[in-house]
Design an enzyme around this catalytic site. Structure first.
Site: not given
Ligand code: NDP
Length: 497
Positions: A70, A75, A78, A210, A214, A470, A475
């Site tokens: 983080c 976080c 980022k 996510y 981002e 407002h 709101e």
């Molecule tokens: P996510 O789980 O959010 O997203 C992973 C992405 O990778 C999805 O789009 C998924 O597709 C894709 N994917 C996974 N496997 C494959 C594959 N074999 N082929 C193609 N695409 C694939 O993970 P992130 O890495 O973005 O983030 C990890 C975690 O970190 C988040 O889940 C969250 O918990 C945390 N995080 C939180 C943030 C915040 O609070 N703002 C910011 C960044 C991270 P599909 O959807 O089709 O499964």
């Protein structure tokens, strides 16, 4: 699988250090969960040690740093980069408000990265001082479990030291996953993406979660050509479907080139940089390819299986409702348990662990109504259940769904063509608001407030009885009078008007 509900033998060894153990608690991992658990446990009188790898903004098997993902490569950096990229949209919007920006506006990536690194190094120091101030013994190196009451630390110079402890807390977090495709080693992950020496003018981002949306916003706002390539029809699987469609539209409107239902199958070196090829035979010639394809718990090489700790299919430590593993003296919090992988959740789990073990007040972390935000631009934030989740519950009641789509006041003058979207999901019989969602400027700031209302079990009538501020977007949440639709158990939908 149902979670085990009992705390097994909190004092599986002696009560306090000095009765045979070097420490009451040995924490492996100095990220959000580990640091919080250490400090709280020490404040309850425990003798605590914490081991973390040496500092590096880019993590590896041998590099890490106090603050964890983080603070050092998640976080915090980022959000600094999101702030940095958002200025470009502000410059565009400023024209409608009378600002004449005639000269060249230049963006200096190196300067931003240097300032970002300065800030995370400051925070790394703050964490160190905080832990030392709390009386925690800090060790730098790689921590490995020897047996259920022994941890060894391999220091950078190769020296190995062994310590005995009543309890072990594993808080090692998670790491980015690279897809197993040819050329995967040529691509970066978000770790490197936050620290690149040179700004990439053309980028492929693989994934639609996510991190993908981002970073698409960050690089594109700073002027890069960004290709966002994901396998589903819409990004952000698991989020509200209406919101997902809006996020896709906003990404495009702000310049990201989206490629839904597409997979990258190969990455190669190319004389201009890298070449990524899709399953649709498209070729992308870019400076960087980034995997944003999920994260996996960091559970290898610390001998968890050797001491009998059960892991799930994803490699996460299986814990009961008190964060205790099947080995009573070994506990785990944060991403390594793969419950809700968010910093504030790890903090809560760390606090509950310390209360349970050292205050002798068994306390379960409450994973319901955890608000979250995706810092795409504009952001998406939600709390509670989506419409789909609420109607899929066992014995689900019918739902009343209220939505509002409007032109934010600022856009009326700036001319930006981008609507804000809000939704409330209400359980019909109880009138309780079970879900709230927003895509639009300041969504996370607004939803954080609504999270308290949901935690208190607020009803739609109470939302309606609240007087708005407002003129704000917020709101709108207390003036959503007309029903958009009724959703019945089984999924039948009836329009509200
Ligand atoms: P996510 O789980 O959010 O997203 C992973 C992405 O990778 C999805 O789009 C998924 O597709 C894709 N994917 C996974 N496997 C494959 C594959 N074999 N082929 C193609 N695409 C694939 O993970 P992130 O890495 O973005 O983030 C990890 C975690 O970190 C988040 O889940 C969250 O918990 C945390 N995080 C939180 C943030 C915040 O609070 N703002 C910011 C960044 C991270 P599909 O959807 O089709 O499964």
């Amino acid at each position: 699988m149902a979670q085990r509900e009992t705390v097994t033998n909190i004092n599986s060894g002696s009560e306090v250090a000095g009765h045979g153990f070097d420490f009451d608690l040995f924490v492996i991992g100095g990220g959000s969960g580990g640091v919080r658990a250490s400090r709280m446990s020490a404040s309850y009188g425990a003798k605590v040690a914490l081991v973390e790898l040496p500092y590096d903004p880019v993590s590896s098997e041998t590099r890490g740093g106090l603050g964890g993902t983080c603070v050092l490569r998640g976080c915090v950096p980022k959000k600094i980069l999101v702030y940095g990229s958002a200025f470009s949209h502000e410059f565009q919007d400023a024209k409608g408000f009378g600002w004449e920006i005639n000269g060249e506006i230049k963006f200096n990536w190196e300067k931003l990265i240097a300032n970002k690194t300065k800030e995370i190094e400051r925070l790394n120091g703050v964490y160190k001082r905080m832990l030392l101030g709390a009386g925690v013994t800090l060790l730098e190196g790689f921590g490995r479990i020897v047996d259920e009451h022994t941890v060894e630390v391999k220091e950078s110079d190769g020296q190995v030291k062994t310590f005995t402890t009543n309890h072990i807390l594993v808080a090692t977090g998670s790491m980015a996953v690279r897809l197993n495709i040819p050329g995967k080693e040529l691509a970066i992950t978000s770790d490197e993406g936050l620290s690149l020496k040179k700004f990439p003018s053309k980028v492929v981002i693989i994934g639609g979660g996510y991190i993908a949306v981002e970073f698409a916003g960050i690089y594109s706002g700073m002027g890069a050509e960004v290709h966002l390539i994901y396998r589903k029809e819409y990004p952000l699987t698991g989020f509200d479907i209406e919101a997902r469609k809006i996020v896709a539209r906003n990404l495009e409107a702000r310049g990201v080139i989206i490629h839904p239902e597409t997979n990258i199958v190969k990455i190669e070196e190319h004389y201009l940089g890298l070449k990524a090829t899709s399953d649709k035979k498209e070729e992308f010639h870019v400076d960087q390819v980034m995997f944003a394809t999920g994260r996996k718990p960091k559970t290898s090489n610390i001998n968890l299986e050797g001491v009998g700790v059960e892991l799930d299919k994803a490699g996460a430590i299986k814990v009961n409702a008190y964060s205790q593993s099947n080995v009573p003296s070994i506990w785990a919090v944060g991403d390594v348990t793969n419950r809700i992988n968010l910093t504030p959740v790890a903090l809560m789990e760390g606090t509950c662990f310390a209360k349970t073990v050292f205050l002798k007040e068994p306390t379960k972390p409450d994973h319901t109504n955890v608000a979250h935000a995706v810092f795409c631009q504009p952001p998406l934030s939600s709390v509670g259940l989506t419409e789909e989740e609420a109607s899929a519950r066992e014995n689900a009641d019918s739902l009343r769904v209220y939505t509002s789509t409007f032109n934010p006041m600022k856009n009326t003058v700036s001319g930006r063509q981008e609507k804000t979207f809000m939704k409330l999901v209400v359980e019909n019989s109880s009138d309780k608001v079970v879900g709230a969602l927003m895509v639009g400027p300041d969504a996370p700031e607004i939803i954080q407030g609504l999270a308290i209302a949901l935690k208190c079990g607020a009803t739609k009538a109470q939302f309606d009885a609240t007087v708005g501020i407002h003129p704000t977007a917020a709101e709108e949440f207390v003036t959503m009078r007309s029903l958009t639709r009724h959703v019945y158990p089984g999924g039948a939908v009836e329009d509200g008007q």
